[in-house]
Every structure is written in structure tokens, then in C-alpha cells.
Design a protein around this motif. Structure first.
Motif, PDB file in Angstrom:
ATOM      1  N   SER A 142       0.642  -1.183  -0.013  1.00 35.07           N
ATOM      2  CA  SER A 142       0.278  -0.066  -0.510  1.00 35.07           C
ATOM      3  C   SER A 142       0.875   1.216   0.252  1.00 35.07           C
ATOM      4  O   SER A 142       0.463   2.587  -0.887  1.00 35.07           O
ATOM      5  N   LEU A 167      -3.810   1.768  -7.403  1.00 33.07           N
ATOM      6  CA  LEU A 167      -4.959   0.683  -6.665  1.00 33.07           C
ATOM      7  C   LEU A 167      -5.955   0.621  -6.817  1.00 33.07           C
ATOM      8  O   LEU A 167      -7.389   0.952  -6.272  1.00 33.07           O
ATOM      9  N   ASN A 168      -6.266   2.558  -7.490  1.00 34.19           N
ATOM     10  CA  ASN A 168      -7.775   3.408  -7.292  1.00 34.19           C
ATOM     11  C   ASN A 168      -8.117   3.025  -9.337  1.00 34.19           C
ATOM     12  O   ASN A 168      -8.769   4.247  -9.537  1.00 34.19           O
ATOM     13  N   SER A 173      -4.849  -1.617 -11.235  1.00 27.23           N
ATOM     14  CA  SER A 173      -5.330  -2.630 -10.575  1.00 27.23           C
ATOM     15  C   SER A 173      -5.267  -3.678 -10.588  1.00 27.23           C
ATOM     16  O   SER A 173      -4.664  -4.381  -9.236  1.00 27.23           O
ATOM     17  N   THR A 252      -7.447  -3.111  -1.597  1.00 29.42           N
ATOM     18  CA  THR A 252      -8.317  -2.707  -2.671  1.00 29.42           C
ATOM     19  C   THR A 252     -10.325  -3.074  -2.548  1.00 29.42           C
ATOM     20  O   THR A 252     -10.885  -2.515  -2.877  1.00 29.42           O
ATOM     21  N   PRO A 256     -11.210  -1.296  -7.678  1.00 25.08           N
ATOM     22  CA  PRO A 256     -12.112  -0.436  -7.870  1.00 25.08           C
ATOM     23  C   PRO A 256     -13.395  -0.721  -9.417  1.00 25.08           C
ATOM     24  O   PRO A 256     -12.830  -1.631 -10.044  1.00 25.08           O
ATOM     25  N   THR A 260     -10.704  -5.986  -8.943  1.00 27.64           N
ATOM     26  CA  THR A 260      -9.636  -6.746  -8.236  1.00 27.64           C
ATOM     27  C   THR A 260     -10.765  -7.742  -7.269  1.00 27.64           C
ATOM     28  O   THR A 260     -10.409  -8.133  -6.567  1.00 27.64           O
TER      29      THR A 260
END
Length: 345
Positions: A142, A167-168, A173, A252, A256, A260
Motif C-alpha cells: 500500500s 490501486l484506484n 489495479s 482494494t 475499484p 479486483t
């Protein structure tokens, strides 16, 4: 009057039977493995069979249990769009993760197989991520993937590349999950390293004398000799891909936009978020059938590419019928009789 003497053997009375070492010897191995058998029956086989039973029930954690037959399976295939979404995401992840995991593990194993100073240190350093807790691993990645202060985007900025918000962003992702999962493949690396250590040096010397370079030696000597190890790592990678949960759950949460949302997370939410234990058990058994089918296909294909005991199985050899033995000539009765008596015919 003469007394009849009874033999000594008849005077002995039968001794009572005792349980000697010979009688208990057959049970001793089972006593040693009994703890494992007990644990397997109670904690593995028992829950496995129980999950099959409850997959035919509407089984909430709190409430009345109702038998529904195959309704859980029917709903899963016909009325649940998240089922197909999670399955598609997992298949995409497996298609990326499995080959990359094998290539990276084999590459690291070949580097560690070289005779250089400090190989023990690098072996420990490469293996260390595989023993780190999944929660700690998720926290580390992260920080690495952060769009504001992430170290990955910082290194990309040094070469003039603007890194995405890993991650977004729906485009990156799943790739981020693959990269984070590759970081902890130390166990597979050590298995490959053990396979490389078992290759005889004579094969490389013979190939070198025949004029084969390093690349040709890799494809004609190294790869065929480690195909049994490759088969094992391939199957374990497939299983690990379908069981991926911790990283996505902590990094996540399936987002998003469900990019995922792995199949294991889908089962987890059905069981512990919506409290549908029977439905989640049906999901788990379907995943078991998928993994079983893929493993069976890999085993069937291994007959063509796995190298065992000095032979490469390129195709099934058809069993040839054994020739019938020729009948022995019968000797005449007179000749047999004469030979027994030592005479001449």
C-alpha cells in the motif's frame, strides 16, 4: 508293577499367550501417524464433507436451516452476476500470475545456482518475503503503490514517467495485484533451485563439447531435466491463483469497480458478510471442481512434455502385443523313457 514313564514333552503345560513384539509390531507405525490422521479427519476431511452437506441447505449463521436441494447451484449460475464477474477476474489474474510466477521463480533460482560470493545472503533475502504475514505484505505494498507518496511512482518519475494511481485505476489495479503476489514466491524459487542442483554436470559438458551454447543448453538440457519440478510448481501456482484473497481484501477491498473482486472474496463475502453459509459452500465446491479440472488437464498434458528417467514423452507409445512363445517340440515317449533309464534311443 512297572510305572509307565510319560515323555517330558507331554508333561509341559501350554503357556499362556502373551502379546509379544511380533503382534504389536504392525500397529506401531499407525500409532506414530495417528496424530496426523486424527487432525486430518477432524480439521480437513470432516469440514470438507460438512461443506458439501450444507451446500444443499439455506444455512444462515443465525436462524432456521432449510433444505433447498440444488437451488444454491441454480441461483449461482443463473441469478448472480457477481459470480460471473468474480470468476472472470480470477481467470484474468491466473492467466497473468501463473506464467509470470514460474518465470520469475526460475530466473531467481538460476541466478542463485551460480557460484558467486554471497549466494547464501541473496538466497535468504529472496526467500524472506514468503514468510512475511499477508497483512504486513499488504501494508508494504500500500505504501509502494500510493499515488501521493509511493516509492514506485517516485522511481518512475526519475525516468520521466508519470505513474498511475495503481490501486484506484481499473486499468492497473489487477496488474498491481499480480506484481504484489509475485513478491512472495520464495518457496517456489527454492524448489526450482533444488531441481537445478540435481542436474548432472556431465550433461552440460557433453552439450558444450557438441557445440551447444548457453541458450541451447538451457532449452535442451535444463528445461527437460526440471520438468517434474516445473509440473509441481505449475499446479501449485494454479491453486494459489484461485485462492488469492488477502492482498485484494486489504489493498482494494475488491475495487475499484470490482476490478479486483476475486472469486475467493466472493465466497468470503457470501459467508461472513451476508451470512449465507450454504450458498458460500456451493461456491467453494464449484471452485474445487474448476481447480480439479485444471489439475487433471495439466497432468494429462504432462505425458507429452514432462521428462522422467532419461526419456522425453513426446507421444503415447502404443503397447505392442507380445509375441507368443513358440511351442517346444514334443519328444517321443520311447526317447523320454530311455533318457530316464539312462539308456540310448
Amino acid at each position: 508293577m512297572a510305572q509307565t514313564q510319560v515323555p517330558y514333552s507331554q508333561q509341559q503345560t501350554a503357556a499362556p499367550k502373551r502379546l509379544g513384539p511380533k503382534r504389536w509390531g504392525g500397529a506401531v507405525p499407525y500409532l506414530f501417524i495417528f496424530p496426523w490422521i486424527f487432525g486430518f479427519l477432524i480439521f480437513t476431511l470432516g469440514p470438507l464433507l460438512f461443506s458439501l452437506v450444507i451446500s444443499f441447505f439455506d444455512w444462515p449463521i443465525v436462524g432456521q436451516v432449510t433444505f433447498v436441494g440444488i437451488d444454491n447451484y441454480v441461483e449461482m449460475f443463473s441469478n448472480d452476476p457477481l459470480f460471473w464477474k468474480s470468476l472472470l477476474v480470477t481467470l484474468k489474474f491466473a492467466a497473468l500470475f501463473v506464467p509470470l510466477n514460474i518465470v520469475v521463480a526460475l530466473g531467481l533460482a538460476m541466478l542463485l545456482n551460480q557460484k558467486v560470493k554471497g549466494s547464501a545472503f541473496f538466497r535468504t533475502a529472496f526467500y524472506l518475503p514468503s514468510v512475511i504475514s499477508g497483512v504486513v505484505l499488504a501494508m508494504i505494498w500500500s505504501w509502494v503503490y500510493s499515488g501521493d507518496y509511493g516509492i514506485l511512482n517516485y522511481f518512475l518519475s526519475l525516468v520521466g514517467i508519470e505513474g498511475p494511481d495503481w490501486l484506484n485505476d481499473t486499468k492497473w489495479s489487477l496488474v498491481a495485484m499480480v506484481i504484489a503476489s509475485l513478491w512472495g514466491q520464495g518457496s517456489m524459487m527454492l524448489i526450482f533451485l533444488a531441481g537445478l542442483k540435481g542436474i548432472p554436470k556431465d550433461l552440460y559438458e557433453s552439450a558444450s563439447m557438441d557445440g551447444a551454447g548457453k541458450i541451447r543448453q538451457f532449452f535442451n538440457v535444463t528445461i527437460p531435466m526440471i520438468t517434474p519440478t516445473l509440473l509441481f510448481n505449475l499446479i501449485t501456482s494454479i491453486i494459489a491463483a484461485f485462492q488469492q484473497l488477502t492482498l485484494a481484501l486489504l489493498l482494494t477491498g475488491g475495487g475499484p469497480l470490482k476490478s479486483t473482486f476475486f472469486y475467493a472474496m466472493y465466497m468470503y463475502e457470501n459467508a461472513f458478510k451476508y451470512f449465507k453459509m450454504g450458498y458460500s459452500a456451493a461456491n467453494a465446491w464449484f471452485m474445487f471442481l474448476i481447480v480439479l479440472t485444471l489439475t487433471f488437464l495439466v497432468f494429462k498434458s504432462s505425458e507429452a512434455w514432462v521428462f522422467y528417467e532419461g526419456e522425453m514423452k513426446t507421444k503415447k507409445e502404443k503397447a505392442k502385443p507380445k509375441p507368443k512363445p513358440k511351442p517346444k517340440p514334443k519328444r517321443a515317449k520311447q526317447g523320454v523313457q530311455a533318457s530316464r533309464e539312462g539308456g540310448s534311443i
